[in-house]
Design a protein around this motif. Sequence first.
Motif, short mmCIF file in Angstrom:
data_model
loop_
_atom_site.label_atom_id
_atom_site.label_comp_id
_atom_site.label_asym_id
_atom_site.label_seq_id
_atom_site.Cartn_x
_atom_site.Cartn_y
_atom_site.Cartn_z
N ILE A 1 4.32 -3.06 2.25
CA ILE A 1 4.16 -1.93 3.18
C ILE A 1 3.70 -0.69 2.42
N GLU A 2 4.18 -0.57 1.17
CA GLU A 2 3.86 0.61 0.34
C GLU A 2 2.50 0.47 -0.35
N ASP A 3 2.28 -0.65 -1.02
CA ASP A 3 0.98 -0.89 -1.67
C ASP A 3 0.61 -2.37 -1.60
N ASP B 1 3.97 -12.80 1.76
CA ASP B 1 3.47 -12.22 3.02
C ASP B 1 4.50 -11.27 3.63
N TYR B 2 5.78 -11.51 3.33
CA TYR B 2 6.85 -10.71 3.93
C TYR B 2 7.50 -9.73 2.95
N CYS B 3 6.95 -9.64 1.74
CA CYS B 3 7.51 -8.75 0.73
C CYS B 3 7.45 -7.30 1.21
#
Length: 400
Positions: free
Chosen positions: A59-61, A53-55
């Motif tokens: 944000i990118e894909d 969930d926090y990877c």
Amino acid sequence: LAPCAQTCPAEINIPRYIDQIRKGDYAGAVNTIRERNPLLLSCGRVCPHPCEDYCRRGIEDEPVSINQLKRFVADYEMNSGQRLPIKCAPESGKQVAVIGAGPAGLSCAYFLRRVGHAVTIFDMMPEAGGMIRYGIPEYRLPKEVLKWEIDGILDLGIEWKNDVKLGEDFTIPSLVEEGYDAIFFGVGAWRDYTLGVEGENLKGCYTGIDFLTRFARWQQVGDIEKPYVGKNCAVIGGGNTAIDCVRTLVRLGAENVAIVYRRTRKEMPANEVEIVAAEHEGVQFHFLAAPTQVIGDETGTVTGLEYLKMELGEPDASGRRRPVPIEGSETVMEIDMLVTAIGQGPDVSFTQKDKSLEGLELTRWQTFEADPEILQCSLPTIFAAGDAYTGASLVVTAIG
């Protein structure tokens, strides 16, 4: 510090092991995970991976598939035909009694053994594994895989005593007499919560962990009869235990299986992948439904579940909107089996019977009061962790 590693309750160095996998150093990746988590095969199958969930990649894909990568290298070791060596420090001369062979007890024993202490695990069940053996069904965690993993921990030189119950077969004073320097409680959360409504003790009514444990013992050990399975079954609850119960009932041949939950699908705490799987398997979902009584016939057997329809009100302390009953909306569902899976807590009744535990402090949730850093209880030689300390939680939290 990468957000994934900060989120992992076991504090595994996730960026390092993913980099090792990328380079093809699978043995190195296994050793990196094992520095913090001795149950990597189990976690690779059942962990709801809060790390993803926090990877930052999300944000990118989409997030890196951290848990599947863990499962891949864990399976790689198991299928290679040989175990990677695990080093242990020289004998320290200290010995520790671990009560409970679940994820917390096994992890505690593993790390104590690695630093050179002698460890004995005591457990009330015939086989080691605790809730991951008796509470998690075969389709999620095959017992052969679990056995391979647990054997690797016990083979470090950990003594294992099964079918022994605290307060009956041994006591805290008897452990002290035998020379144990410390005692660890990893007794889990085996006491199911009840609804507190009329009729919930009728014939054909079960609680979640009790039902799953009976099924697991019948399937694996064969020391009890096959659990009763109705044609029309209802399971009350919205967590992973409730989903495990409905999916097990489907596999046992129940014709109609339904979940009754007092909030909506969005508020269900169960893993999304498990909810979707249950839907695919034909489980019916009755949302915004609060059970009011269980109905039985003249023989004392369950025949129906009465519930009130609900609507969502204002958010409560947990941030979820509170269900409010709709007056006059009583509905009866025809059933011949009911499983209540609304949560569970530790069974700490043994603390009342043992005079040597008189000064042991418990919280109002009947969990062990312990120092959050070193997990030491109010009696200095006793430590506690896992569900007995946190309340019912994740496997990886117990390991952490």
